[in-house]
Design a protein around this motif. Sequence first.
Motif, PDB file in Angstrom:
ATOM      1  N   GLU A  20       6.954  -5.477  28.524  1.00 35.29           N
ATOM      2  CA  GLU A  20       6.243  -6.327  27.622  1.00 35.29           C
ATOM      3  C   GLU A  20       6.644  -7.074  26.603  1.00 35.29           C
ATOM      4  OE1 GLU A  20       2.749  -7.163  28.140  1.00 35.29           O
ATOM      5  OE2 GLU A  20       3.079  -6.015  29.903  1.00 35.29           O
ATOM      6  N   PHE A  21       8.376  -6.265  25.738  1.00 36.71           N
ATOM      7  CA  PHE A  21       8.410  -7.098  24.196  1.00 36.71           C
ATOM      8  C   PHE A  21       9.311  -8.093  25.519  1.00 36.71           C
ATOM      9  CE2 PHE A  21      12.357  -7.198  22.117  1.00 36.71           C
ATOM     10  CZ  PHE A  21      12.029  -7.493  20.913  1.00 36.71           C
ATOM     11  N   LEU A  22      10.415  -7.952  26.048  1.00 34.83           N
ATOM     12  CA  LEU A  22      10.673  -8.870  27.235  1.00 34.83           C
ATOM     13  C   LEU A  22       9.893 -10.266  27.210  1.00 34.83           C
ATOM     14  CD1 LEU A  22      13.224  -9.894  27.046  1.00 34.83           C
ATOM     15  CD2 LEU A  22      13.358  -8.903  29.469  1.00 34.83           C
ATOM     16  N   LYS A  23       8.948  -9.850  27.851  1.00 34.47           N
ATOM     17  CA  LYS A  23       7.970 -11.122  27.711  1.00 34.47           C
ATOM     18  C   LYS A  23       7.326 -12.106  26.858  1.00 34.47           C
ATOM     19  CE  LYS A  23       3.520 -12.680  30.597  1.00 34.47           C
ATOM     20  NZ  LYS A  23       2.598 -11.548  31.611  1.00 34.47           N
ATOM     21  N   LYS A  24       7.034 -11.231  25.952  1.00 43.27           N
ATOM     22  CA  LYS A  24       6.863 -11.873  24.933  1.00 43.27           C
ATOM     23  C   LYS A  24       7.569 -12.709  24.241  1.00 43.27           C
ATOM     24  CE  LYS A  24       4.867 -10.788  20.616  1.00 43.27           C
ATOM     25  NZ  LYS A  24       4.629  -9.839  19.296  1.00 43.27           N
ATOM     26  N   VAL A  25       9.403 -11.817  23.919  1.00 44.42           N
ATOM     27  CA  VAL A  25      10.037 -12.964  23.914  1.00 44.42           C
ATOM     28  C   VAL A  25      10.647 -14.316  24.755  1.00 44.42           C
ATOM     29  CG1 VAL A  25      13.052 -12.575  22.720  1.00 44.42           C
ATOM     30  CG2 VAL A  25      10.789 -10.858  22.134  1.00 44.42           C
ATOM     31  N   LEU A  26      10.409 -14.366  25.326  1.00 46.54           N
ATOM     32  CA  LEU A  26      10.918 -14.796  26.337  1.00 46.54           C
ATOM     33  C   LEU A  26       9.446 -16.039  26.883  1.00 46.54           C
ATOM     34  CD1 LEU A  26      12.283 -13.254  29.561  1.00 46.54           C
ATOM     35  CD2 LEU A  26      13.537 -14.784  27.918  1.00 46.54           C
ATOM     36  N   LEU A  32      15.712 -18.780  25.805  1.00 47.99           N
ATOM     37  CA  LEU A  32      16.196 -17.656  26.062  1.00 47.99           C
ATOM     38  C   LEU A  32      16.760 -17.862  27.484  1.00 47.99           C
ATOM     39  CD1 LEU A  32      14.971 -15.396  23.877  1.00 47.99           C
ATOM     40  CD2 LEU A  32      17.118 -16.609  24.002  1.00 47.99           C
ATOM     41  N   LYS A  33      15.711 -18.485  28.536  1.00 45.38           N
ATOM     42  CA  LYS A  33      15.479 -18.414  29.798  1.00 45.38           C
ATOM     43  C   LYS A  33      16.966 -19.048  30.725  1.00 45.38           C
ATOM     44  CE  LYS A  33      12.193 -20.936  30.657  1.00 45.38           C
ATOM     45  NZ  LYS A  33      11.030 -21.201  31.904  1.00 45.38           N
ATOM     46  N   LYS A  34      17.329 -19.951  29.923  1.00 42.75           N
ATOM     47  CA  LYS A  34      18.432 -19.937  30.171  1.00 42.75           C
ATOM     48  C   LYS A  34      20.127 -20.000  29.433  1.00 42.75           C
ATOM     49  CE  LYS A  34      16.076 -24.862  31.007  1.00 42.75           C
ATOM     50  NZ  LYS A  34      16.291 -26.632  31.513  1.00 42.75           N
ATOM     51  N   ASP A  35      19.490 -18.888  28.660  1.00 46.02           N
ATOM     52  CA  ASP A  35      20.694 -18.350  27.683  1.00 46.02           C
ATOM     53  C   ASP A  35      21.691 -17.286  28.712  1.00 46.02           C
ATOM     54  OD1 ASP A  35      22.497 -17.116  25.687  1.00 46.02           O
ATOM     55  OD2 ASP A  35      21.345 -16.108  24.843  1.00 46.02           O
ATOM     56  N   LYS A  36      22.528 -17.205  28.106  1.00 50.50           N
ATOM     57  CA  LYS A  36      23.849 -17.171  29.373  1.00 50.50           C
ATOM     58  C   LYS A  36      24.032 -15.482  29.130  1.00 50.50           C
ATOM     59  CE  LYS A  36      27.535 -20.353  29.772  1.00 50.50           C
ATOM     60  NZ  LYS A  36      28.921 -20.968  30.081  1.00 50.50           N
ATOM     61  N   SER A  41      22.662 -10.000  30.825  1.00 57.68           N
ATOM     62  CA  SER A  41      21.657  -8.545  30.903  1.00 57.68           C
ATOM     63  C   SER A  41      20.747  -9.249  31.755  1.00 57.68           C
ATOM     64  CB  SER A  41      20.712  -8.813  29.791  1.00 57.68           C
ATOM     65  OG  SER A  41      21.709  -8.790  28.728  1.00 57.68           O
ATOM     66  N   LEU A  42      20.443  -9.988  32.545  1.00 60.57           N
ATOM     67  CA  LEU A  42      19.429  -9.795  34.126  1.00 60.57           C
ATOM     68  C   LEU A  42      19.858  -9.130  34.687  1.00 60.57           C
ATOM     69  CD1 LEU A  42      16.497 -12.484  33.070  1.00 60.57           C
ATOM     70  CD2 LEU A  42      16.565  -9.961  33.500  1.00 60.57           C
ATOM     71  N   LYS A  43      21.226  -9.674  34.873  1.00 59.62           N
ATOM     72  CA  LYS A  43      21.893  -9.346  36.689  1.00 59.62           C
ATOM     73  C   LYS A  43      21.989  -8.195  36.254  1.00 59.62           C
ATOM     74  CE  LYS A  43      26.181 -10.695  39.066  1.00 59.62           C
ATOM     75  NZ  LYS A  43      26.732 -11.629  39.384  1.00 59.62           N
ATOM     76  N   GLN A  44      22.398  -7.567  35.275  1.00 55.36           N
ATOM     77  CA  GLN A  44      22.961  -6.513  34.941  1.00 55.36           C
ATOM     78  C   GLN A  44      21.857  -5.420  34.910  1.00 55.36           C
ATOM     79  OE1 GLN A  44      24.559  -5.740  30.284  1.00 55.36           O
ATOM     80  NE2 GLN A  44      26.748  -6.708  31.356  1.00 55.36           N
ATOM     81  N   LEU A  45      20.388  -5.664  35.065  1.00 55.76           N
ATOM     82  CA  LEU A  45      19.267  -5.119  34.968  1.00 55.76           C
ATOM     83  C   LEU A  45      19.115  -4.456  36.853  1.00 55.76           C
ATOM     84  CD1 LEU A  45      16.950  -3.683  33.700  1.00 55.76           C
ATOM     85  CD2 LEU A  45      15.390  -5.892  34.317  1.00 55.76           C
ATOM     86  N   ASN A  46      19.330  -5.661  36.952  1.00 50.60           N
ATOM     87  CA  ASN A  46      19.234  -5.942  38.639  1.00 50.60           C
ATOM     88  C   ASN A  46      20.049  -5.160  39.369  1.00 50.60           C
ATOM     89  OD1 ASN A  46      16.789  -7.521  38.259  1.00 50.60           O
ATOM     90  ND2 ASN A  46      17.895  -9.392  38.431  1.00 50.60           N
TER      91      ASN A  46
END
Length: 81
Positions: A20-26, A32-36, A41-46
Amino acid sequence: MSKKKSYMDTNNLLGEGFLEFLKKVLVQNPALKKDKKVKKSLKQLNNSLQDLEDELNKRFKELNPKHKPVKLSKYKATNFI
């Protein structure tokens, strides 16, 4: 020893705050969606999610060879908007 009442939803631990925090920030910062770093980090999460999926499938297969494989969904930056 007495049992303490927990107010945390144990069925949805990740949804309790982090996602929920991540959704609010994005939503507040669409750049931030295009930030490397965010993409990395999303790749590491996946990747961690894939490791968890593999481990669960391995353990369940040991217990029950006829078990259906576990499929966890992957995250994208657009999931949080």
